[in-house]
Design a protein around this motif. Structure first.
Motif, PDB file in Angstrom:
ATOM      1  N   TYR A   1     -12.931 -25.589 -14.424  1.00  0.00           N
ATOM      2  CA  TYR A   1     -12.467 -26.789 -14.971  1.00  0.00           C
ATOM      3  C   TYR A   1     -12.499 -28.004 -14.318  1.00  0.00           C
ATOM      4  CZ  TYR A   1     -11.319 -22.969 -18.406  1.00  0.00           C
ATOM      5  OH  TYR A   1     -11.625 -22.154 -19.102  1.00  0.00           O
TER       6      TYR A   1
ATOM      7  N   SER B   1     -13.001 -32.575 -26.746  1.00  0.00           N
ATOM      8  CA  SER B   1     -12.092 -31.647 -26.364  1.00  0.00           C
ATOM      9  C   SER B   1     -11.928 -30.367 -27.289  1.00  0.00           C
ATOM     10  CB  SER B   1     -10.820 -32.224 -26.066  1.00  0.00           C
ATOM     11  OG  SER B   1     -10.707 -33.166 -25.052  1.00  0.00           O
TER      12      SER B   1
ATOM     13  N   GLY C   1     -18.086 -20.948 -24.183  1.00  0.00           N
ATOM     14  CA  GLY C   1     -17.913 -21.997 -23.280  1.00  0.00           C
ATOM     15  C   GLY C   1     -18.935 -23.176 -23.447  1.00  0.00           C
ATOM     16  N   TYR C   2     -19.074 -24.106 -22.726  1.00  0.00           N
ATOM     17  CA  TYR C   2     -19.761 -25.210 -22.589  1.00  0.00           C
ATOM     18  C   TYR C   2     -20.360 -25.597 -21.362  1.00  0.00           C
ATOM     19  CZ  TYR C   2     -17.993 -25.156 -27.560  1.00  0.00           C
ATOM     20  OH  TYR C   2     -17.701 -24.973 -28.552  1.00  0.00           O
TER      21      TYR C   2
ATOM     22  N   TRP D   1      -9.553 -28.226 -22.370  1.00  0.00           N
ATOM     23  CA  TRP D   1     -10.401 -26.975 -22.266  1.00  0.00           C
ATOM     24  C   TRP D   1      -9.514 -25.889 -21.881  1.00  0.00           C
ATOM     25  CZ3 TRP D   1     -13.349 -25.516 -25.984  1.00  0.00           C
ATOM     26  CH2 TRP D   1     -13.932 -26.559 -26.959  1.00  0.00           C
TER      27      TRP D   1
ATOM     28  N   PHE E   1     -15.530 -24.804 -19.590  1.00  0.00           N
ATOM     29  CA  PHE E   1     -16.045 -26.227 -19.699  1.00  0.00           C
ATOM     30  C   PHE E   1     -16.576 -26.686 -18.295  1.00  0.00           C
ATOM     31  CE2 PHE E   1     -16.503 -30.345 -21.037  1.00  0.00           C
ATOM     32  CZ  PHE E   1     -17.123 -30.243 -22.402  1.00  0.00           C
TER      33      PHE E   1
END
Length: 164
Positions: free
Chosen positions: A10, A74, A84-85, A113, A120
């Motif tokens: 993050y 978000s 996830g991204y 996130w 993320f």
């Protein structure tokens, strides 16, 4: 480097280019993460940036402004992906008229996130003083927000990792 190798998921990772970027992208796909590739080149103002983000993230409805972009990026619930991204950003140069505004959105987005415990990862090809200053300002805001009496536990600044 692989997605699992990033100890600070993050976080905003600056200076991620070439083979490192490509390995992260391939590994994200292997982990079932969605990958968004953004190119800020040629975006001249906030209106153009907002329209671009709306198209790239396929918002489920029309929006206006960067606050709406922060809220929607978000969430991304319309994709239904809990794995996830990965967001890859190009064109956030020191001379870009919108790079600072765009980059300063990330601490707020990552903080949200992080509270959802959904990976993320943001990687930006460029690195420079202007980007670092934008992130520092946004992180100061997040730190103040985290000290408010009504703040959710864990709200605060995010890590910024500058890769060589």
């Amino acid at each position: 480097m692989k997605i699992d190798d990033i100890s600070k998921k993050y976080a905003v990772h600056l200076g991620v280019t070439g083979s490192l970027r490509d390995r992260l992208k391939a590994d994200a796909h292997l982990h079932g993460m969605m990958v968004f590739e953004l190119d800020l080149s040629g975006l001249s103002d906030e209106t153009a940036l907002c329209a671009y983000l709306e198209a790239k993230f396929r918002y489920p409805y029309r929006t206006v402004g960067l606050d709406a972009a922060i809220d929607l990026i978000s969430d991304l619930e319309w994709f239904g992906n809990r794995k996830g991204y990965l967001v890859i950003v190009r064109g956030a140069t020191e001379t870009s008229p919108i790079a600072g505004d765009f980059i300063s959105m990330f601490p707020n987005i990552l903080d949200r996130w992080r509270t959802q415990d959904v990976p993320f990862v943001i990687v930006v090809e460029e690195k420079g003083e202007r980007l670092l200053a934008a992130l520092a300002g946004a992180n100061e805001f997040m730190e103040r927000a985290g000290r408010l009496p009504w703040a959710q536990p864990g709200i605060g600044p995010v890590d910024v990792v500058v890769h060589p």
